[in-house]
Enzyme design. Structure first.
Site, PDB file in Angstrom:
ATOM      1  N   GLU A  35       1.539  -0.700  -5.006  1.00 47.23           N
ATOM      2  CA  GLU A  35       0.068   0.067  -5.038  1.00 47.23           C
ATOM      3  C   GLU A  35       0.445   1.697  -5.024  1.00 47.23           C
ATOM      4  O   GLU A  35       0.007   2.297  -3.989  1.00 47.23           O
ATOM      5  CB  GLU A  35      -0.962  -0.180  -4.320  1.00 47.23           C
ATOM      6  CG  GLU A  35      -2.292   0.216  -4.399  1.00 47.23           C
ATOM      7  CD  GLU A  35      -2.672   1.512  -3.357  1.00 47.23           C
ATOM      8  OE1 GLU A  35      -3.546   1.931  -3.587  1.00 47.23           O
ATOM      9  OE2 GLU A  35      -1.774   1.999  -2.638  1.00 47.23           O
ATOM     10  N   ASP A  79       0.816  -1.126  -0.176  1.00 49.19           N
ATOM     11  CA  ASP A  79       0.055   0.102  -0.166  1.00 49.19           C
ATOM     12  C   ASP A  79       0.891   1.285   0.013  1.00 49.19           C
ATOM     13  O   ASP A  79       1.693   1.320   1.060  1.00 49.19           O
ATOM     14  CB  ASP A  79      -0.819   0.088   1.281  1.00 49.19           C
ATOM     15  CG  ASP A  79      -2.021   0.835   1.305  1.00 49.19           C
ATOM     16  OD1 ASP A  79      -2.952   0.464   0.431  1.00 49.19           O
ATOM     17  OD2 ASP A  79      -1.837   1.746   1.990  1.00 49.19           O
TER      18      ASP A  79
END
Lengths: 656, 656
Positions: free
Chosen positions: A413, A384
């Protein structure tokens, strides 16, 4: 006047491939396939060269040698390959030298064939052999001295001299032992070999807690397993889970990202940590670590591996906040800072301070957490927001993990500016999220794919074409409805070897609210990030059949398992996108109507070279979506009605 | 588990330009113009960065700093420039660091503007100032401490705190003194600044001995000066002379390269050396070194500088053969080897052995010879066959010369495979001969020019478009006659900032014989290499007016003095080649009929962006060859009759 140099280079090795920033970063390849290497090798004069490809695994000290041969003399182009037997970091270098004996022998041959006397040349050759013999021992030395004597003896008989000099057994000894005059070796270049899943995979993202049938109650991991047969039927390879860890309660977010949660609201899985545990724990409402093990094993039985979210941030209730307050940013009064982008506050999240005085302790703990999940069978991490952590941290962490576990994959990401997107690939990320979700026009799709599918980007940046995510609801899906969902699915599944959808996509979910951060954009209404959803996975209008068909086509057609083989075709309509992918004898030809509202028709130009046929030769295309067959040639009529079929996915078949 | 790294990089500097092979070789630039530098600078998080461009001359130890600023935030793109005041080798690097105080101040401003309290933030800022003060002294330290106290004092009054923190005088002190957190510096990259002639010049090659009026008698240098007014009228910048040294008599070549010269035949100037001297001497039939000095001075008076041939090979009569037999290749019997490509012999030439045991002595002597000519005013050397000498030798020699004489230019006369052509540019050659003479079709001209005019090649390879040479008589000139001579002249003079012709070109000389080395090719009949020619320099049909016109146009139009500004246009005819060159307000638009036999007509598409006008805006073009004016727009009709005009050389003029 400065001194003349003692040695001057005769040989240059130029234009070596693969190479990312002259070896600063590794090029990415797939284990099980050899790594092709090319270079231009040049030297002054008309002189024979020899070269060899040196290679080794990074964890093995000794270099191995592989052949490296001139394949295009007119361009001084040399080529070789070395094996990438198993995943891991590899190094290679090219070594070249002057082939003294070979050069002399070619010269001798031309003289003899021209009817010239060669006494002087034979004596030169004998001297060369004596020089090799001086560095040899035993039988080799004897053979070389004998050959030298034979050559001298035949010096006045050109044909005999040539026969003696060209003796294949002698040449082998000489090749093995002759001094490598003018030898040069390139600096080592780096290659990382990943397992095949790094390149190819169909991904599905789901929230385990939303797989139940009781509104408002989290389904457990065990209960979520009920989706596996359906996912297997759709043909997914990777099942990606948002964080499964305990969720904090302090400043927990409510439905639709409201600042306070009502009692019973489950919170965002990205607010990691509670008294029940942190990044190494399973949220009690989902089950236990043993349940997770079961989930992983059951997924494997259904042909899927698990990708776990790795989000380096903490809820205020995370155990680290108490045990290691020094790992967080602190105010002058000693309190810990929550995330902020003034005037916005994100009080449910504490960012980690990667410049902490106890940086070593923090890094060690992060490394330990990853090891926990690796030990529980996780080999893929979807990281993330990696662009908010130091680049040097990722370079260290990924290298350190992969040194022990070379089959572990990392998906970045990051949705940020292009240089950081690319840098994350260089730093070690196996795959990356992309701008695909926002690329809907013909020109922008073509330009973006041409950038991604060719060097330099293709050497280190592997796209994963997620079409939607819990954070990204592309406008085309809101405006275009089911035809748009079908069109984007065909694009993602056939353009990129790795692609993904977030659950609900197959149900054409597109209920939108204005985006809270970007006023011109929209986001999911009633986002699953903040509440538990219950869905009818067989709702009318679902596109699961198309998902299943496309994933089956991807498996059956090697051409769809590569990116660098992509070639766009010219069409007569600015909403018809056509492209070919070819791998060996497998050729796919895809035509997509980018207009989700209107029928589009036009001509598609197919150069013979694009599909491996003679220019103008007739062939048959079979639509793998409908099984219809059409006779095609160089220029072909296409008509696509988005309400019926968004695209043709043709396989090229020769006429029987 | 390996230790976590003590420091982790926050900042990456990527994609730095100019850069040739990551700094292995220098990029080429022109002195007097600043060197623009670009890079992407990235960092994790939302943090302000600062950067500076470091640069120095290679012969100066201290680095200077120049501004380096973010010019395109969406692409993390930064830019700066440093001066290249005079010719010579330069180095640059980029240094970037985190702007702690600026980041904190921007955050403070957003809070204050959002009406938030900032007590905690003000204390943080004060601590930052204290930290800067700790490293400061005198007035700076006092000012910083006072500012810190003001900030603390205003901590509960947001507007006052912001005013205190944002004080421009304070910011200047902080910018100067704050610790450069996360500082990174790229490895130094190399730039070589040449004088302008390295990029732009019209060259003329002549044999001094062939400038007389008496058949069979060599004209002296003094006599050859009679051509200067004519050359000045034609507008040439560089006068290139084949070797002017004493010519050997042993195995002297005769007319048309025959193996034996008849008495009185002058020999090839490339068979260098006789009892009269070697590479540092003037052939007696041409005059003396004093005559040469006069020649150089007179040429300068006519606007031309001299380029001298530098051919590292010897006739058997060269003084070195006696004084330094060890500099040559020797047979086992001790005799010196002549050049050979079996079965062909070149007995009039001894190649030098660059691997000689006395390599140091040989190199020192070569270096001395160049110095002799530099001391006699020669600043350009056209080097014969550099690809047959070791690359490392050139790298050393050119660097050594240019360290003392940075304004000396080297032109590589190599016609060999592409990697070596390019490598010679990297090794230090200022300019290079090219394949232009053989590129006559539209597709091949376009592809070749696009390669040469863009990075990476344009960073290190500067073309000199010689149209013909004593060794190269292009077939198109033989087949096409005068129209071909005119067409190729326009192409060379307008495509490339440096171009050249070998004398006789202006007289359309194209008498050919089959090529002795390449059966499919032709070469000059009665080559001037082996005999003395006498010409009527005003023979009917000569194209001297066109030469003069084009060289004047080149001088008057800065757009023709660059290569990287070249842009090809689309035309409707495969024999009409159209291109634009634009520099500031100067825009040239050239259309050439590549068919030397037939009239060609068609349409030329001119996108507004290509000429700096709005799409569709009307404009006027003036043909600088004929002075005719035409109203033009986006799509324009052109008709070119090779018997009348080979091309339009338009200057774009806005309608008055």
């Amino acid at each position: 006047m400065p001194e003349a140099p003692r040695d001057v280079a005769h040989i240059l090795i130029e234009d070596v491939h693969p190479s990312v920033d002259a070896g600063r970063w590794p090029a990415k390849r797939i284990a099980g396939r050899p790594c092709g290497v090319e270079a231009a090798i040049l030297r002054d004069g008309h002189v024979n060269l020899r070269a060899v490809l040196l290679w080794r695994r990074a964890d093995v000290e000794a270099w191995s040698e592989a052949p490296f041969a001139c394949v295009e003399p007119g361009l001084d182009r040399w080529r070789g390959e070395f094996p990438l037997a198993a995943p891991g970091a590899h190094l290679f270098a090219i070594r070249a030298w002057t082939d003294l004996y070979g050069t002399w022998l070619d010269d001798l041959r031309r003289r003899v064939e021209s009817g010239l006397q060669v006494r002087s040349e034979a004596l030169e050759g004998a001297a060369l052999l004596d020089r090799v013999a001086a560095g040899a021992s035993g039988g080799d030395a004897g053979a070389l001295k004998a050959a030298s004597a034979r050559l001298k003896g035949a010096a006045d008989r050109p044909a005999d001299a040539l026969a003696a000099a060209a003796d294949p057994a002698l040449r082998k000894v000489v090749d093995r032992l002759q001094p490598r005059d003018d030898e040069v070796t390139t600096a080592p270049l780096r290659v990382y070999a990943d397992r095949a899943r790094a390149l190819v995979g169909a991904w599905y993202e789901l929230f385990p807690r939303s797989q139940g049938a009781v509104p408002g109650r989290a389904s457990t991991l065990r209960e979520a397993e009920r989706r596996f047969p359906d996912l297997k039927k759709m043909g997914f390879d990777v099942l990606y889970l948002p964080p499964i860890h305990p969720i904090g309660t302090t400043h927990r977010k409510g439905k639709n990202n409201s600042l306070t949660a009502k009692p019973g609201e489950p919170g965002s899985p990205w607010a990691i940590g509670s008294p029940a545990g942190g990044h190494d724990a399973v949220a009690p409402e989902l089950g236990t670590l043993r349940d997770f093990d079961h989930f992983v094993a059951e997924a494997a039985r259904h042909g899927m591996e698990i990708a776990l979210d790795f989000a380096l941030q903490c809820s205020p209730d995370h155990p680290w906040v108490k045990t290691h307050p020094e790992w967080f940013y602190r105010r002058p009064d000693g309190s810990i800072k929550y995330a902020e982008n003034p005037p916005k506050k994100y009080e449910d999240i504490y960012p980690l301070n990667f410049d902490s005085e106890d940086r070593a302790g923090l890094f060690k703990e992060i490394r330990r957490v990853l090891q926990v999940w690796i030990d529980h069978g996780v080999k893929i991490f979807r990281v993330d927001n990696p662009h908010t952590k130091p680049p040097g941290f990722w370079e260290w962490l990924i290298a350190d993990i992969q040194a022990k576990h070379p089959d572990v994959l990392f998906l970045a990401e990051a949705f940020t500016r292009p240089p950081m997107m690319k840098a994350l690939g260089k730093l070690g990320y196996t795959q990356s999220y992309t701008y695909f979700a926002w690329r809907t026009g013909k020109a922008e799709l073509t330009a973006y794919l041409e950038e991604l599918s060719r060097p330099p980007a293709s050497e280190y940046f592997r796209p994963n074409f997620f079409i939607n995510t819990p954070d990204i609801l592309p406008k085309i899906l809101v405006d275009g409805g089911r035809p748009a969902f079908r069109q984007r699915l065909v694009l993602a599944a056939t353009l990129s070897p790795s692609y993904g959808i977030y659950s609900g996509y197959e149900l054409n979910e597109n209920a939108a609210i204005p985006h809270q951060a970007f006023p011109d954009d929209v986001e999911y209404a009633d986002s699953e990030k903040y509440e538990i959803r219950v869905r009818d996975w067989d709702a009318p209008g679902n596109i699961k059949d198309l998902v299943a068909r496309l994933n089956a086509i991807r498996r059956e057609n090697p051409a769809l398992q590569e990116l660098s083989n992509l070639r766009f075709l010219t069409t007569s309509d600015d909403q018809l996108l056509a492209y070919v992918k070819r791998s060996g004898g497998n050729t796919l030809l895809v035509v997509v109507n980018l207009d989700v509202h209107r029928v589009r028709e036009g001509m598609v130009d197919v150069p013979g070279a694009a599909i491996g046929l003679d220019e103008g030769a007739p062939y048959v295309v079979r639509d793998l979506l409908t099984d219809a067959r059409y006779p095609w040639g160089g220029r072909n009529y296409v008509r696509l009605d988005p309400a019926v079929e968004p695209a043709h996915v043709f396989r090229v078949e020769r006429p029987s």
